[in-house]
Design a protein around this motif. Structure first.
Motif: not given
Lengths: 327, 327
Positions: A19-22, A24-32, A34-42
């Motif tokens: 979902r995050l890759l699709d 492409n960004t993650l948006t915090f409430e009240g903020q612009a 931000r692009p998904i740079e890296r997702i570590v699956l641990f």
């Protein structure tokens, strides 16, 4: 945005990552955004069907290993901590449950604290923090009374994350999840795993065992709703959350009989005949010790929602697994 | 009977040890009296005025040190775990509080579990497990909402001891203690220490500072009552306790103004004039976050009792400290 998902090769971790890759960004409430740079699956194992994307990094290891935790947390902005030994497994192997569910969490929190960046930290708890004699309706203020080591470890985790948040060491958010059904994939060692099996298997023509009585009540949420809750729990601003960092989530209260009726409506009598009823007193006892009627006003006020009903959950499961079934 | 008291050189540890030595035996409910063979007082410092008796063994060390914990727990029949970093200290030094209050407890429980004898284990918790917005009256079933790291650590400790008891690893009993006053000795780093100072110091002609308003409410117990509770909590049979291993204890609800009135009745106006009122917003906030009105039906049904009133607590303090004051 640098992201860590522990338990990342489990089904929620994979769906969340996709979902995050699709998006492409993650948006915090009240903020612009931000692009998904890296997702570590641990995770402890590599799993299969991981999202195929150059931003995905798979790391396998032990959540209680300081070296690997230092590596996967380095520079992270957000953490979803989903890794856990599930209920029956944590009850059968006390050491394993303590190692992963408690010492693993403590190591992760300490490592993040010492890095000093106070990342956002979503912790997946569950209603197994309750047990024994409960009020008719469990609400946001019901005392935690775990009757399993898994439930104890989750209750302790809630307290730890809340205090690390209060101290400003991490921007912690605890999501107390209803039982998730219908889970894709295979049964696991959770006492609750049959809640998925009795729908998932018959839908593809396979037999399933139901170890509890039809009148057994359960409090459920769908995988889709979990992903929405994981995202909302992460994006809500600290100001919106205030110091209420423990969020019991809305869900659907239903019975096993009603779940089977939903299966019948969607897939017919033949599907229902694939369910074998084999009562298991231990599982009956464990499942009945969890609350089934829950009010979650705090989370609802913040925008968290439940599925409309169990029929909708079954339909969503069919939609979500259709490509796999036809391949 | 081989006994371990952690925090053993603190005032409760010493009084408890002296009481056990005086009685010469410890009698579990439904069993014959058993002689006191050995009492290990384990603490970080040697303290002073330890009971003088060949059965006393003083061991100093770190409660998070596996070697010393293995040594002091070897062959014990009963453990009173009183060792703790107190509230203000655990808030000021997060690492120290975690090390002693959480990792120390976990090490102790694991060491006892691995020895396999399932000794009786009394754990001293406190009402600092509560905080924030509370119901008018806190009861046995009120949810834990700690607002300090000390309170979080005690809440976690309660959950751990209850689960170790449920699993049969130790025969655990959690005593949730009211604020103890009048404590003998010197002020410590507990936010609550002034509740003792404002009585203890004026009674011997010394000045004391009260950092909170006179109308501040508090939930108290005397040292004498604590010793009785420690013994009852240890001697009650597992059958009597059942699976209710967390026991919030009865206490006296009073106000600082009423405490000072009691001092005046016992020691006159001159004593009261020795109290300097110096409001401290931080301490006011911490103390007000604790519950002051508590119902403890579970413990009362088991025979635990509260002091009659604060006047009785002051008179008992005077009796108990008379030899020291005259020496």
């Amino acid at each position: 945005m640098r992201i860590l998902i522990t338990g990342g090769t489990g089904f929620i971790g994979k769906q969340l990552a996709q979902r995050l890759l699709d998006e492409n960004t993650l948006t915090f409430e009240g903020q612009a955004p931000r692009p998904i740079e890296r997702i570590v699956l641990f995770d402890t194992f590599a799993g299969e069907d991981l999202p195929s994307d150059p931003r995905i990094e798979l790391v396998t290891g032990d959540v209680a290993d300081p070296d690997v935790i230092a590596r996967v947390t380095d520079g992270v902005d957000v953490v979803w901590h989903l890794a856990a030994v599930v209920s029956s497994a944590a009850e059968a192997d006390f050491d394993l449950g303590m190692q992963v569910n408690l010492h693993g969490l403590m190591l992760l929190l300490e490592t993040l604290r010492k890095q000093g960046n106070a990342p956002r930290f979503v912790y997946a708890s569950g209603f197994a923090v309750f047990g024994g004699t409960l009020p008719d309706v469990v609400n946001d203020d019901t005392a935690l009374t775990p009757q399993s080591s898994y439930g104890m470890q989750k209750a302790v985790g809630e307290l730890l994350v809340a205090d690390y948040a209060r101290k400003g060491f991490v921007d912690g958010r605890v999501l107390r999840l209803p039982t998730v059904a219908v889970r894709p994939g295979k049964p696991n060692k959770a006492a609750s795993t049959f809640f998925s099996s009795i729908i998932r298997e018959p839908l593809v023509g396979l037999p399933a065992v139901c170890p509890v009585r039809p009148d057994t009540q359960v409090y459920l949420t769908s995988p889709r709703r979990i992903i929405e809750s994981m995202l909302l729990g992460m994006t809500l601003s600290p100001q919106t959350l205030g110091n209420q960092r423990i969020l019991p989530l809305p869900g659907v209260t239903t019975t096993v009989a009603d779940m089977v009726s939903a299966l019948q409506r969607v897939a017919g009598d033949e599907a229902v005949k694939l369910i074998r009823w084999e009562p298991d007193a231990t599982i009956q006892r464990i499942v009945e010790s969890w609350p089934s009627r829950v009010e979650a006003p705090r989370a609802r006020a913040l925008g968290f929602t439940a599925d409309p009903d169990f029929d909708a959950i079954v339909r969503a499961h069919i939609e979500d697994t259709a490509p796999t079934r036809s391949s």
